[in-house]
Scaffold this motif. Structure first.
Motif, mmCIF file in Angstrom:
data_model
loop_
_atom_site.group_PDB
_atom_site.id
_atom_site.type_symbol
_atom_site.label_atom_id
_atom_site.label_comp_id
_atom_site.label_asym_id
_atom_site.label_seq_id
_atom_site.Cartn_x
_atom_site.Cartn_y
_atom_site.Cartn_z
ATOM 1 N N MET A 97 1.001 -1.312 0.232
ATOM 2 C CA MET A 97 0.000 0.110 -0.019
ATOM 3 C C MET A 97 0.928 1.451 0.000
ATOM 4 N N ALA A 98 1.987 1.197 0.804
ATOM 5 C CA ALA A 98 3.124 2.370 0.581
ATOM 6 C C ALA A 98 3.348 2.356 -0.509
ATOM 7 N N GLU A 99 3.968 1.406 -1.449
ATOM 8 C CA GLU A 99 4.331 1.542 -2.782
ATOM 9 C C GLU A 99 3.125 2.253 -3.617
ATOM 10 N N PHE A 100 2.178 1.634 -3.519
ATOM 11 C CA PHE A 100 0.876 2.202 -4.337
ATOM 12 C C PHE A 100 0.876 3.606 -4.022
ATOM 13 N N THR A 101 0.703 4.045 -2.809
ATOM 14 C CA THR A 101 0.848 5.289 -2.609
ATOM 15 C C THR A 101 1.858 6.228 -3.268
ATOM 16 N N GLU A 102 2.977 5.839 -3.065
ATOM 17 C CA GLU A 102 4.170 6.609 -3.578
ATOM 18 C C GLU A 102 4.202 6.672 -5.191
ATOM 19 N N LEU A 103 3.745 5.484 -5.609
ATOM 20 C CA LEU A 103 3.468 5.518 -7.402
ATOM 21 C C LEU A 103 2.692 6.740 -7.961
ATOM 22 N N HIS A 104 1.682 6.732 -7.357
ATOM 23 C CA HIS A 104 0.636 7.759 -7.665
ATOM 24 C C HIS A 104 0.798 9.185 -7.218
ATOM 25 N N LYS A 105 1.834 9.258 -5.868
ATOM 26 C CA LYS A 105 2.166 10.714 -5.620
ATOM 27 C C LYS A 105 3.180 11.063 -6.701
ATOM 28 N N SER A 106 4.078 10.091 -7.182
ATOM 29 C CA SER A 106 5.008 10.335 -8.047
ATOM 30 C C SER A 106 4.202 10.759 -9.660
ATOM 31 N N LEU A 107 3.135 10.244 -9.706
ATOM 32 C CA LEU A 107 2.446 10.527 -10.764
ATOM 33 C C LEU A 107 1.813 12.079 -10.824
ATOM 34 N N ALA A 108 1.390 12.300 -9.549
ATOM 35 C CA ALA A 108 0.775 13.558 -9.231
ATOM 36 C C ALA A 108 1.773 14.600 -9.416
ATOM 37 N N ARG A 109 3.036 14.494 -8.972
ATOM 38 C CA ARG A 109 4.039 15.350 -9.097
ATOM 39 C C ARG A 109 4.314 16.075 -10.714
ATOM 40 N N LEU A 110 4.021 14.931 -11.608
ATOM 41 C CA LEU A 110 4.300 15.332 -12.982
ATOM 42 C C LEU A 110 3.105 15.826 -13.445
ATOM 43 N N ARG A 111 2.126 16.237 -12.892
ATOM 44 C CA ARG A 111 0.750 16.667 -13.301
ATOM 45 C C ARG A 111 1.138 17.813 -14.251
ATOM 46 N N GLY A 112 0.592 17.929 -15.510
ATOM 47 C CA GLY A 112 0.850 19.030 -16.551
ATOM 48 C C GLY A 112 1.879 18.458 -17.422
ATOM 49 N N GLN A 113 2.846 17.552 -16.881
ATOM 50 C CA GLN A 113 4.186 17.585 -17.906
ATOM 51 C C GLN A 113 3.969 16.179 -18.746
ATOM 52 N N VAL A 114 3.139 15.381 -18.358
ATOM 53 C CA VAL A 114 3.254 13.943 -19.205
ATOM 54 C C VAL A 114 1.750 13.760 -19.657
ATOM 55 N N HIS A 115 1.636 12.709 -20.509
ATOM 56 C CA HIS A 115 0.441 12.185 -21.405
ATOM 57 C C HIS A 115 -0.132 11.111 -20.313
ATOM 58 N N VAL A 116 -0.578 11.142 -19.208
ATOM 59 C CA VAL A 116 -1.307 10.408 -18.402
ATOM 60 C C VAL A 116 -2.242 10.669 -17.830
ATOM 61 N N ASN A 117 -3.340 9.786 -17.068
ATOM 62 C CA ASN A 117 -4.391 10.196 -16.586
ATOM 63 C C ASN A 117 -3.989 11.154 -15.206
ATOM 64 N N THR A 118 -4.369 12.550 -15.303
ATOM 65 C CA THR A 118 -3.851 13.264 -14.313
ATOM 66 C C THR A 118 -4.452 12.712 -12.836
ATOM 67 N N VAL A 119 -3.472 12.678 -11.724
ATOM 68 C CA VAL A 119 -4.107 12.297 -10.465
ATOM 69 C C VAL A 119 -4.368 13.604 -9.774
ATOM 70 N N VAL A 120 -5.703 13.625 -9.386
ATOM 71 C CA VAL A 120 -6.329 14.955 -8.720
ATOM 72 C C VAL A 120 -6.501 14.680 -7.367
ATOM 73 N N ASP A 121 -6.449 13.604 -6.758
ATOM 74 C CA ASP A 121 -6.696 13.369 -5.331
ATOM 75 C C ASP A 121 -6.185 12.136 -4.696
ATOM 76 N N LEU A 122 -5.574 11.961 -3.613
ATOM 77 C CA LEU A 122 -5.368 10.840 -3.014
ATOM 78 C C LEU A 122 -6.033 11.091 -1.513
ATOM 79 N N PHE A 123 -6.521 9.837 -0.814
ATOM 80 C CA PHE A 123 -6.973 9.887 0.497
ATOM 81 C C PHE A 123 -7.024 8.711 0.951
ATOM 82 N N ALA A 124 -7.042 8.580 2.370
ATOM 83 C CA ALA A 124 -7.036 7.344 3.099
ATOM 84 C C ALA A 124 -8.418 6.997 3.623
#
Length: 631
Positions: A97-124
């Motif tokens: 779960m920590a790896e899952f969270t870190e993966l999507h946080k990394s994607l969120a940091r690249l928001r607007g720079q890459v052609h992927v589905n933009t991460v708009v929120d994470l919550f527990a």
């Protein structure tokens, strides 16, 4: 947990029908999460979790909601969105779960720079983590190809590829490897741009791990079929080249695992002569079964793919070298052994709720590991005994010095009296007690649930939200950081495990400890007491007579600290942690009594008069008569 009722029984956003059967392992459509997202129909499932179509009430739009729920490690509580972790798999559940969270946080940091589905929120919530991705109108690349005769020309593809390859390069630089690039995970937007989707953690894209694997045959690299295979950027290079092969030829390349037994891969230029020779050569190099001989980075792939002259001197791949894999069937792989996982602290998307985890997750391998060793060796200048002689001598000298110091210290200790021995015994006992306490605490920390973020949440709301799996033991305290009613301390850190059958201690803020003593001018003692109660200021009341104030009016106040009077008064600030108390003096002026109770004095006089007159007169006469004859 709140659930939305659909008008007419049908969701207007996803088309879910209330009477439609639903899998008990999925969240019931209509359930609201994070007080914002309404869960809709299930879109996809794999060994890592579930993706739902959802509706964001805050901004009024559709979103993709990804829930971390590996079925091999946990179960859904019946009739609830809460997840119950299998106790024996708790360490793996937390680590992944920590790896899952870190993966999507990394994607969120690249928001607007890459052609992927933009991460708009994470919550527990519900003992797990959720990721919210932007919803974009698009079609799968495989469906796009079907609408275009099943294949594209190199001229068409060469205009679509660069943004996708740039995205992949940026992802690799951020430590993210996709491992599932295929026409099924690439989407084409209404602008004709390629969009990379379906990111998952490494364990679900590798065979023989603790999770159910999801591997795209024909596009997965050979190292993904073994838990011991070394994966990295070259793994995605294989998949990209396989996708290009499929797009330009209309045929999917054979799976890597079948090629290991019999490599019958045909060069793209043989299937489609219109494919440029250098492009065909680059594709074949990227599909090399041997990872050490394969194109290693996307940057290298782009350079060779779009530079026609770079490959002009290369031979056409008539007999392609498969790296030696064809002569060794893929069998009898070593069973996968679970590696120990480090403990992780737990995390919503912002930095406060989701602190950075050091998961050890790394997709990039040092290329130096794949370079040939240098055969050059330095000449041996001295034997082993010569090299060890000086360290041995130094070690002996240090050992002698240490022994001398030990004897001197031991002598001083033996000279101490019995009280020192007693102190030592006490200290040992205290240390043992502390160790036992720590052992108990450690044992208590093992449980079946993962602690969510509670700090800053309204306590009453939290009790309702987590009623199905957390019982709170609350204590009210003052806090300058949190507003009244908010949780300001929790017994377990975010991500810690706990036993859901036991109460969880929390502290609830009573508001700031620094308050201003309110004015009492014109107040009655009852209304002034209410003001003090609202500010949590302790007080006592005392009545005193004062003709200048009406009954019940506050005359004055006295502020004490630790029982001693102070010079403080109305308008001054005090810290309630310093044991201040206010004594409220109010007027009590009893009115004079106008009607006296029945008088007892006249009655006493009437009764006493006969007693004094009748008995006393006769004795006074008789003595006088008796005395006369005596003379």
């Amino acid at each position: 947990m709140e659930r939305t009722e659909f008008s007419g029984g049908v969701c207007p956003n996803c088309g879910y029908y209330d009477n439609a059967p639903s899998d008990p392992s999925f969240i019931i459509p209509g359930t609201k999460l994070n007080n914002r997202y309404i869960v809709g129909v299930t879109l996809s499932v794999n060994g890592e979790g579930i993706t739902y179509l959802a509706y964001d009430q805050s901004i009024g739009c559709k979103v993709y909601l990804r829930e971390y729920m590996p079925p091999n490690l946990c179960n859904r509580v019946s009739g609830s969105p809460v997840i119950s972790v299998i106790p024996a798999r708790l360490a793996q559940y937390k680590a992944l779960m920590a790896e899952f969270t870190e993966l999507h946080k990394s994607l969120a940091r690249l928001r607007g720079q890459v052609h992927v589905n933009t991460v708009v929120d994470l919550f527990a919530e519900n003992n797990t983590t959720y990721v919210v991705d932007e919803y974009i109108q698009s079609v799968r690349f495989v469906d796009y190809l079907k609408d275009n005769a099943g294949e594209l020309t190199w001229g068409q593809l060469s205009h679509m590829l660069p943004p996708l390859l740039t995205t992949l390069s940026l992802l690799h630089n951020s430590g993210v490897v996709h491992r599932a690039i295929s026409p099924d995970t690439i989407y084409v937007t209404d602008k004709g741009e390629l969009l990379l989707t379906a990111f998952s953690i490494a364990a679900v894209r590798t065979a023989n791990t603790e999770l159910e694997c999801e591997i795209y045959n024909g596009y997965a690299a050979p190292e993904q079929y073994s838990a011991n295979g070394q994966q990295g950027t070259w793994t995605d290079v294989y998949a990209v080249c396989a996708v290009i092969y499929r797009v330009l030829t209309g045929s999917m390349p054979p799976s890597a695992i079948s090629r290991m037994e019999n490599d019958n891969l045909v060069a793209p230029a043989v299937l489609n002569p219109n494919i440029p020779r250098h492009v065909s050569n680059v594709i074949m190099q990227g599909l090399n079964l041997n990872g050490t001989e394969r194109t290693k980075t996307v940057t290298e792939l782009v350079t060779r793919l779009f530079d026609e002259h770079a490959e002009e001197e290369d031979a056409i791949y008539g007999g392609f070298d498969n790296g030696g894999y064809g002569q060794q069937p893929y069998a009898n792989q070593q069973p996968y052994a679970d590696e120990p996982y480090s403990e992780y602290p737990e995390q919503p998307y912002d930095d406060q709720n989701y602190p950075n985890y050091d998961t050890g997750y790394s997709d990039d391998y040092a290329y130096d590991d794949y370079q040939e060793e240098d055969n050059y060796r330095q000449p041996q200048k001295a034997g082993a005994v010569d090299r060890l002689r000086v360290p041995i001598i130094v070690g002996i000298v240090l050992l002698l010095i240490l022994l001398i110091v030990v004897f001197v210290v031991a002598g001083d200790l033996f000279k101490g009296d019995s009280s020192e021995s007693s102190k030592t015994t006490t200290a040992i006992s205290e240390t043992t007690a502390v160790s036992e306490t720590q052992e108990v605490t450690t044992t208590a920390a093992v449980g079946d649930s993962v602690m969510p973020q509670l700090l800053g949440k309204n306590f009453e709301n939290a009790k309702t939200q987590y009623a199905s799996w957390i019982t709170f033991d609350a204590e009210e305290v003052f806090s300058d950081q949190y507003a009244a009613g908010q949780i300001c301390w929790q017994e377990y850190e975010v991500g810690d495990t706990f036993d859901s059958s036991k109460k969880v201690k929390v502290q609830v803020s009573k508001g700031s400890a620094t308050v201003e003593i309110p004015s009492y001018s014109g107040s009655g003692h009852n209304s002034y007491g209410e003001k003090l109660d609202e500010l949590n200021i302790p007080y006592t009341e005392s009545a005193e007579s004062s003709s200048g104030y009406s009954n019940g009016s506050v005359i004055r106040i006295v502020v004490t600290k630790n029982g001693q009077e102070t010079d403080l008064g109305a308008g001054d600030s005090i810290n309630l942690n310093d044991k201040y108390q206010v004594i409220v003096y109010y007027a009590y002026n009893p009115e004079p009594e106008t009607t006296a109770p029945p008088e007892t004095e006249p009655v006493e006089e009437t009764t006493a008069a006969p007693a004094e007159t009748v008995p006393e007169q006769p004795p006074a006469t008789e003595p006088a008569q008796t005395a006369a004859p005596a003379q």
